[in-house]
Design a protein around this motif. Structure first.
Motif, PDB file in Angstrom:
ATOM      1  N   ALA A 172       0.313  -6.410  -2.450  1.00 57.41           N
ATOM      2  CA  ALA A 172      -0.075  -5.468  -1.404  1.00 57.41           C
ATOM      3  C   ALA A 172      -1.592  -5.392  -1.270  1.00 57.41           C
ATOM      4  O   ALA A 172      -2.131  -5.329  -0.158  1.00 57.41           O
ATOM      5  N   LEU A 176      -3.756  -6.201   2.053  1.00 61.12           N
ATOM      6  CA  LEU A 176      -4.635  -5.193   2.658  1.00 61.12           C
ATOM      7  C   LEU A 176      -6.057  -5.706   2.834  1.00 61.12           C
ATOM      8  O   LEU A 176      -6.778  -5.245   3.733  1.00 61.12           O
ATOM      9  N   THR A 177      -6.490  -6.632   2.004  1.00 65.47           N
ATOM     10  CA  THR A 177      -7.867  -7.129   2.088  1.00 65.47           C
ATOM     11  C   THR A 177      -7.995  -8.375   2.961  1.00 65.47           C
ATOM     12  O   THR A 177      -9.100  -8.932   3.064  1.00 65.47           O
ATOM     13  N   THR A 181      -4.902  -8.469   8.658  1.00 65.69           N
ATOM     14  CA  THR A 181      -4.006  -7.319   8.501  1.00 65.69           C
ATOM     15  C   THR A 181      -4.561  -6.143   9.294  1.00 65.69           C
ATOM     16  O   THR A 181      -5.585  -5.551   8.928  1.00 65.69           O
ATOM     17  N   ARG A 183      -4.310  -2.281  11.328  1.00 61.06           N
ATOM     18  CA  ARG A 183      -4.010  -0.944  10.830  1.00 61.06           C
ATOM     19  C   ARG A 183      -2.504  -0.684  10.765  1.00 61.06           C
ATOM     20  O   ARG A 183      -2.010  -0.057   9.833  1.00 61.06           O
ATOM     21  N   GLY A 186      -1.030  -2.541   7.977  1.00 64.81           N
ATOM     22  CA  GLY A 186      -1.608  -1.993   6.755  1.00 64.81           C
ATOM     23  C   GLY A 186      -0.867  -0.774   6.243  1.00 64.81           C
ATOM     24  O   GLY A 186      -0.871  -0.502   5.029  1.00 64.81           O
ATOM     25  N   TRP A 189       1.819  -2.036   3.941  1.00 65.40           N
ATOM     26  CA  TRP A 189       1.268  -2.545   2.678  1.00 65.40           C
ATOM     27  C   TRP A 189       0.719  -1.406   1.814  1.00 65.40           C
ATOM     28  O   TRP A 189       0.843  -1.436   0.585  1.00 65.40           O
ATOM     29  N   ALA A 190       0.122  -0.408   2.433  1.00 63.15           N
ATOM     30  CA  ALA A 190      -0.361   0.746   1.672  1.00 63.15           C
ATOM     31  C   ALA A 190       0.807   1.489   1.024  1.00 63.15           C
ATOM     32  O   ALA A 190       0.720   1.932  -0.125  1.00 63.15           O
ATOM     33  N   ALA A 235     -11.725  -3.336   4.550  1.00 61.86           N
ATOM     34  CA  ALA A 235     -10.322  -2.960   4.329  1.00 61.86           C
ATOM     35  C   ALA A 235     -10.192  -1.482   4.003  1.00 61.86           C
ATOM     36  O   ALA A 235      -9.268  -0.806   4.484  1.00 61.86           O
ATOM     37  N   HIS A 239      -7.939   0.956   6.265  1.00 58.40           N
ATOM     38  CA  HIS A 239      -6.650   1.396   5.719  1.00 58.40           C
ATOM     39  C   HIS A 239      -6.736   2.675   4.891  1.00 58.40           C
ATOM     40  O   HIS A 239      -5.724   3.094   4.326  1.00 58.40           O
ATOM     41  N   LEU A 243      -3.767   4.856   2.920  1.00 57.69           N
ATOM     42  CA  LEU A 243      -3.810   4.927   1.466  1.00 57.69           C
ATOM     43  C   LEU A 243      -3.879   6.372   0.983  1.00 57.69           C
ATOM     44  O   LEU A 243      -3.212   6.740   0.009  1.00 57.69           O
TER      45      LEU A 243
END
Length: 537
Positions: A172, A176-177, A181, A183, A186, A189-190, A235, A239, A243
């Motif tokens: 993940a 994200l980086t 990817t 928003r 993201g 993935w977050a 990132a 994101h 997060l």
């Protein structure tokens, strides 16, 4: 020309074949015995099995296990579950086998195999999707992660088996980086990153804390290089809302674990660094495979290995060829930002987690300076975590050889590296162990006959912890709490660690300790049945 469908079929077959090999390499003693033999000894293995079975009894409505945090051992002490790993992150993979009708012993074997399959699948996913590797190298790397010698040498501590959530979290972070990817993607993935972290902490504190520590090191390493710093900060800006949102939910989910852990710390206290120092890896620990290695068991006689304190915790070696190839693979691919960060994190970990001449131990700074580090007693287990960069490095090395057209060399070296991981560790017979439990349980009347019981064998050949676990499992089978117990910590005032009653001196010591325990916990002596009989073995 190979079609997309045929390529997918070939990849699927290769992954399945690798999965079978992963099971055989990691669990061949159990599989080849028809699941009669259990890997490890009857200590931590049976304790972790008890934790999973207690959880199953809790979710299935067993009145004797109505309170999850208060399993019926060390009776009547509360919050005993928080004295060790609660395994809730991986418990559903045990519960499903129980729900399907398997008995407790077979469910344990199925759970252990499930952990290997999930570790393997997560490693294939991370290597192929996260690092963009081809199928063959990804499968070999996943095999190393699943069945690497450091992991198999730790099968006696089954709380360390389920590490797949950590790989999902690393994947993940990689996603994200990536610049592509956006928003919207993201958010998913977050959610995976936070969810995997929470699940890993609930699965076992060691892997949860090591995940936090390695992500912290990776963050610092990412800030050190201009190309990774810009990508990392971009990132975060993109994101951060997702997060933070998922982070708040994750913290809320962790509240029960944190509160009960703090309560346990208040009862048993934190460890001092002196308790950790014996399990800080020595330089030679990174080369030590142990006497059970197929290829290198003969090295166990080396004086450097013989002088290891608590040697079973220091078996961190991967053989001789594997670490060299993995290091070359990481170094040659250092132009890739993610690989460079991983390489820096690996080197930093080896430096921080090693003990040098004169007793110099950089980990002392981590122990006193990083939140949660004081709860890590067996630091040497960090060597199992290093299977992550080792698997990535080996897969990269093999891919580099394949791209150079040296297929035969890649296949031969990959096979040799896997052979270096071969181990034949300790096992015990589950039927023998079950018979020992039944022998104790048969001495108990119906649950109403005793408020609780204490088992003290009057003769036998085993260590005291084995008899403690016989009592704990007999308690589970008969629904009667026991004053006996086994865990990573002991309640204050419980001085009954050695429950063997082999002579008059043992009897006097034990009577005094039991009387003190009953008085301090307001237990009526008449309600505590005492089982004082010869042990079955």
């Amino acid at each position: 020309m190979e079609t997309a469908a045929s390529e997918r079929t070939r990849f699927t077959l290769l992954v399945l074949a690798g999965g079978i090999l992963a099971l055989l390499l990691s669990h061949h003693p159990a599989i080849l015995s028809g699941l009669r033999l259990v890997q490890g000894d009857e200590g931590d293995v049976r304790f972790n099995h008890y934790v999973l079975e207690h959880g199953w009894r809790f979710v299935s409505g067993d009145p004797a296990h109505a309170r999850f945090w208060d399993p019926p051992m060390f009776h009547p002490e509360p919050n005993i579950a928080a004295y060790s790993d609660v395994l809730l992150g991986v418990a559903p993979f045990y519960w499903v086998w129980r729900a399907l009708g398997l008995n407790a012993d077979l469910s344990w074997q199925a759970w252990a195999l499930s952990m290997a399959v999930l570790n393997y699948a997560a490693a294939v996913w991370l290597l192929k999707r996260g690092f963009g590797l081809r199928a063959g190298p990804a499968v070999v790397g996943a095999l190393l992660f699943t069945a690497g010698a450091p992991r198999i040498n730790q099968l006696n501590h089954p709380q360390l088996e389920g590490q797949f959530f950590s790989l999902l979290a690393v994947g993940a972070v990689l996603a994200l980086t990536r610049p592509e990817t956006d928003r919207r993607r993201g958010v998913a993935w977050a959610g995976l990153l936070v969810g995997a972290f929470v699940a890993q902490l609930y699965a076992g504190f060691y892997w949860g804390w090591f995940l936090f520590f390695f992500l912290l090191l990776a963050f610092l390493a990412g800030l050190a290089f201009p190309d990774t710093r810009g990508r990392l900060l971009t990132a975060l800006r993109l994101h951060l809302p997702a997060l933070v949102g998922f982070g708040v939910v994750g913290l809320a989910l962790l509240v029960p674990l944190v509160l009960h852990s703090r309560q346990a710390i208040g009862s048993v206290g934190l460890r001092s660094f002196s308790e950790v120092s014996h399990m800080v890896p020595r330089i030679w620990s990174w080369f030590y495979v142990g006497q059970d290695s197929w290829l290198y068991g003969w090295t166990n006689a080396f004086s450097k290995f013989q002088r290891m304190p608590m040697a079973w915790e220091h078996r961190l070696g991967l053989g001789f060829v594997t670490p060299i190839l993995a290091g070359i693979g990481l170094w040659q691919a250092r132009s890739r930002p993610a690989v460079r960060v991983l390489l820096v994190v690996t080197v930093a970990t080896l430096i921080l987690a090693s003990r040098y001449a004169g007793g110099v131990t950089p980990w002392w700074l981590v122990f006193h300076g990083v939140p949660g580090a004081a709860a890590i007693r067996a630091l040497a287990r960090i060597g199992v975590w290093l299977l992550v960069p080792a698997s990535v490095g080996l897969a990269l090395f093999l891919q580099q050889r394949l791209q150079a057209g040296r297929t035969a060399l890649a296949v031969g070296l990959g096979a040799l590296c896997l052979l270096e991981q071969g181990l034949s560790g300790p096992v015990y017979d589950r039927f023998e162990s079950r018979a020992d439990v039944d022998a104790v349980a048969s001495r108990l009347g119906p649950p109403s006959a005793c408020g609780s019981f204490f088992y003290a064998p009057t003769s036998g050949e085993a260590q005291e912890w084995k008899y403690q676990l016989d009592a704990v499992w007999a308690s589970l089978e008969r629904g009667t709490p026991t004053v006996n117990g086994y865990s990573g910590n002991y309640p204050q005032g419980w001085k009954l660690e050695d429950n063997r009653r082999f002579d008059a001196k043992d009897a006097a010591r034990q009577d005094a300790a039991l009387e003190n325990w009953m008085r301090s916990r307001r237990l009526e002596p008449a309600t505590v049945c005492r089982i004082e009989v010869p042990a079955r073995r």
